[in-house]
Design an enzyme around this catalytic site. Structure first.
Site, mmCIF file in Angstrom:
data_model
loop_
_atom_site.group_PDB
_atom_site.id
_atom_site.type_symbol
_atom_site.label_atom_id
_atom_site.label_comp_id
_atom_site.label_asym_id
_atom_site.label_seq_id
_atom_site.Cartn_x
_atom_site.Cartn_y
_atom_site.Cartn_z
ATOM 1 N N ALA A 12 0.802 -1.231 0.000
ATOM 2 C CA ALA A 12 0.000 0.000 0.000
ATOM 3 C C ALA A 12 0.831 1.276 0.000
ATOM 4 O O ALA A 12 0.341 2.334 -0.398
ATOM 5 C CB ALA A 12 -0.936 -0.008 1.212
ATOM 6 N N GLY A 14 3.566 1.633 -1.764
ATOM 7 C CA GLY A 14 4.362 1.667 -2.999
ATOM 8 C C GLY A 14 3.789 2.621 -4.027
ATOM 9 O O GLY A 14 2.784 3.294 -3.784
ATOM 10 N N ARG A 92 13.128 -7.377 -8.442
ATOM 11 C CA ARG A 92 14.373 -8.063 -8.778
ATOM 12 C C ARG A 92 15.567 -7.215 -8.338
ATOM 13 O O ARG A 92 15.672 -6.053 -8.722
ATOM 14 C CB ARG A 92 14.447 -8.305 -10.291
ATOM 15 C CG ARG A 92 15.572 -9.269 -10.657
ATOM 16 C CD ARG A 92 15.787 -9.331 -12.151
ATOM 17 N NE ARG A 92 14.662 -9.960 -12.811
ATOM 18 C CZ ARG A 92 14.779 -10.957 -13.702
ATOM 19 N NH1 ARG A 92 15.957 -11.428 -14.015
ATOM 20 N NH2 ARG A 92 13.724 -11.449 -14.294
ATOM 21 N N ASP A 159 -1.800 -4.712 -20.177
ATOM 22 C CA ASP A 159 -1.367 -5.101 -21.525
ATOM 23 C C ASP A 159 -2.520 -4.914 -22.522
ATOM 24 O O ASP A 159 -2.328 -4.438 -23.635
ATOM 25 C CB ASP A 159 -0.902 -6.558 -21.502
ATOM 26 C CG ASP A 159 0.091 -6.789 -20.380
ATOM 27 O OD1 ASP A 159 1.161 -6.174 -20.409
ATOM 28 O OD2 ASP A 159 -0.228 -7.550 -19.442
ATOM 29 N N ARG A 162 -2.930 -1.247 -23.148
ATOM 30 C CA ARG A 162 -1.828 -0.769 -23.990
ATOM 31 C C ARG A 162 -2.087 -1.146 -25.454
ATOM 32 O O ARG A 162 -1.833 -0.351 -26.364
ATOM 33 C CB ARG A 162 -0.516 -1.409 -23.530
ATOM 34 C CG ARG A 162 0.019 -0.835 -22.226
ATOM 35 C CD ARG A 162 1.128 -1.712 -21.664
ATOM 36 N NE ARG A 162 1.797 -1.058 -20.533
ATOM 37 C CZ ARG A 162 2.635 -1.675 -19.710
ATOM 38 N NH1 ARG A 162 2.916 -2.962 -19.892
ATOM 39 N NH2 ARG A 162 3.204 -1.023 -18.728
ATOM 40 N N HIS A 187 1.714 -12.265 -18.205
ATOM 41 C CA HIS A 187 2.063 -10.840 -18.159
ATOM 42 C C HIS A 187 3.592 -10.750 -18.184
ATOM 43 O O HIS A 187 4.241 -10.632 -17.158
ATOM 44 C CB HIS A 187 1.513 -10.164 -16.902
ATOM 45 C CG HIS A 187 2.102 -8.796 -16.698
ATOM 46 N ND1 HIS A 187 1.826 -7.742 -17.539
ATOM 47 C CD2 HIS A 187 2.986 -8.331 -15.799
ATOM 48 C CE1 HIS A 187 2.519 -6.693 -17.153
ATOM 49 N NE2 HIS A 187 3.240 -7.023 -16.099
#
Ligand code: NAI
Length: 326
Positions: A12, A14, A92, A159, A162, A187
């Site tokens: 929350a 972020g 990552r 996606d 987009r 995704h």
């Protein structure tokens, strides 16, 4: 006014959370007559930041916010939750392999799956946004054996949106004039945005764009859009991701429009020959709070090859975390 529903959001504090929470609170997700109780989850080091976000939500004086709480314990955040948006995930880090990322997130999503299994509403709707979204949803689902497997979905709506924008730009139309576009699969960069059945202002998309544009521009642009945003903005897409999460939950709950469909990653039931159980993005229509895969679409050889490639990647992701799937 309806009875308030409980909406849990992880991650929350972020970037996505900072856009998403305010959209949920203003009624964009569940409608202007649906009060919400927001239940936020963060990791302990981010609890101060989440307090700041809560202060701002208070300061908006949203008429629809009927309650607001935060915790660093999933069992508290998911208590009686009707909707759970799993946004928080481990990014990552330097030198981290894809496999390490899968494992780090598998640990988070298995614990969260177990928590929702224990305390969430039995009719909960779960959306995994945090990456790797499809496999994170798979892990949560396997750790929540008492909940309906169909409650677990992952987000490919960004996606899808987009792809709508790219096709609208190319054909000089507006996104509202486009129907029946599909994003198949994961995704990730293997996803397959498919315009084979798409209609633009009533005309078949295939009559308006040529195959070389689809193969050389449209498909790679949609697949690589996330990386292009990071390159331009220095940060990953956040407001557009939040907007797609709103679209996903709204359409699932309130229904898709007319004869059109949207893309949602959901547990495969074997439709279109896709391995059962994978969280794979399909064309779906939603009615009465339930989604159904659009059946009977013709799949040509070009599409089949791409649908299989993204399926293969999801099988590999599943196999990499197999030891964590009860
Ligand atoms: P961010 O790094 O700004 O925020 C993530 C937040 O999650 C942080 O505040 C962190 O403290 C929190 N968090 C980490 N582990 C947690 C846990 N175990 N429980 C609760 N909270 C936890 O990242 P951002 O930009 O908000 O993105 C969130 C995720 O969404 C990332 O995994 C990103 O890759 C993914 N994403 C997915 C998209 C999609 O289309 N499916 C599109 C864009 C982003």
């Amino acid at each position: 006014m309806k009875t308030p529903v409980r909406v849990a959001v992880t991650g929350a504090a972020g970037q996505i959370g900072y856009s998403l929470l305010f959209r949920i609170a203003s009624g964009d997700m569940l409608g202007p007559d649906q009060p919400v109780i927001l239940q936020l989850l963060e990791v302990p080091p981010a609890m101060d930041a989440v307090q700041g976000v809560m202060m701002e939500i208070d300061d908006c004086a949203f008429p629809l916010v009927a309650g607001l709480q935060a915790s660093d314990k999933p069992e508290e955040t998911f208590q009686d939750a009707d909707y759970i948006l799993l946004v928080g995930a481990k990014p990552r880090g330097p030198g981290m392999e894809r496999k390490d990322l899968l494992e780090a997130n598998a640990a988070i999503f298995s614990a969260q799956g177990q928590a929702m299994n224990a305390v969430a509403s039995r009719d909960v709707r779960v959306l995994a946004v945090g990456n790797p979204a499809n496999t994170n949803a798979l892990i949560a689902r396997h750790n929540a054996p008492d909940l309906d497997p169909r409650s677990f979905t992952a987000m490919t709506r960004l996606d899808h949106n987009r792809a709508l924008a790219q096709l609208a730009n190319r054909t000089g139309s507006h996104v509202t004039g486009i129907e029946r576009l599909t994003v198949w699969g994961n995704h990730s960069a293997t996803q397959y945005p498919d315009v084979t059945h798409a209609v633009v202002d009533g005309k078949a998309a295939g009559e308006l764009v040529d195959q070389s544009w689809l193969e050389e521009s449209f498909i790679p642009t949609v697949q690589q859009r996330g990386a292009a945003i990071i390159k331009a903005r220095g940060q990953s897409s956040a407001a557009s991701a939040a907007s797609a999460a709103i679209d996903h939950m709204r359409d699932w709950t309130l229904g898709t429009s007319g004869d059109d469909w949207v893309s949602m990653a959901i547990p495969s039931d074997g439709s279109y020959g896709i391995t059962e159980g994978l969280i794979y993005s399909f064309p779906v229509r939603c009615v009465d709070g339930r989604y159904e895969i659009v059946q009977g679409l013709e799949i040509d050889a070009f599409s089949r090859e791409r649908m299989s490639a993204t399926e293969q990647e999801l099988i590999e992701e599943r196999d990499a975390v197999k030891h964590l799937l009860p």
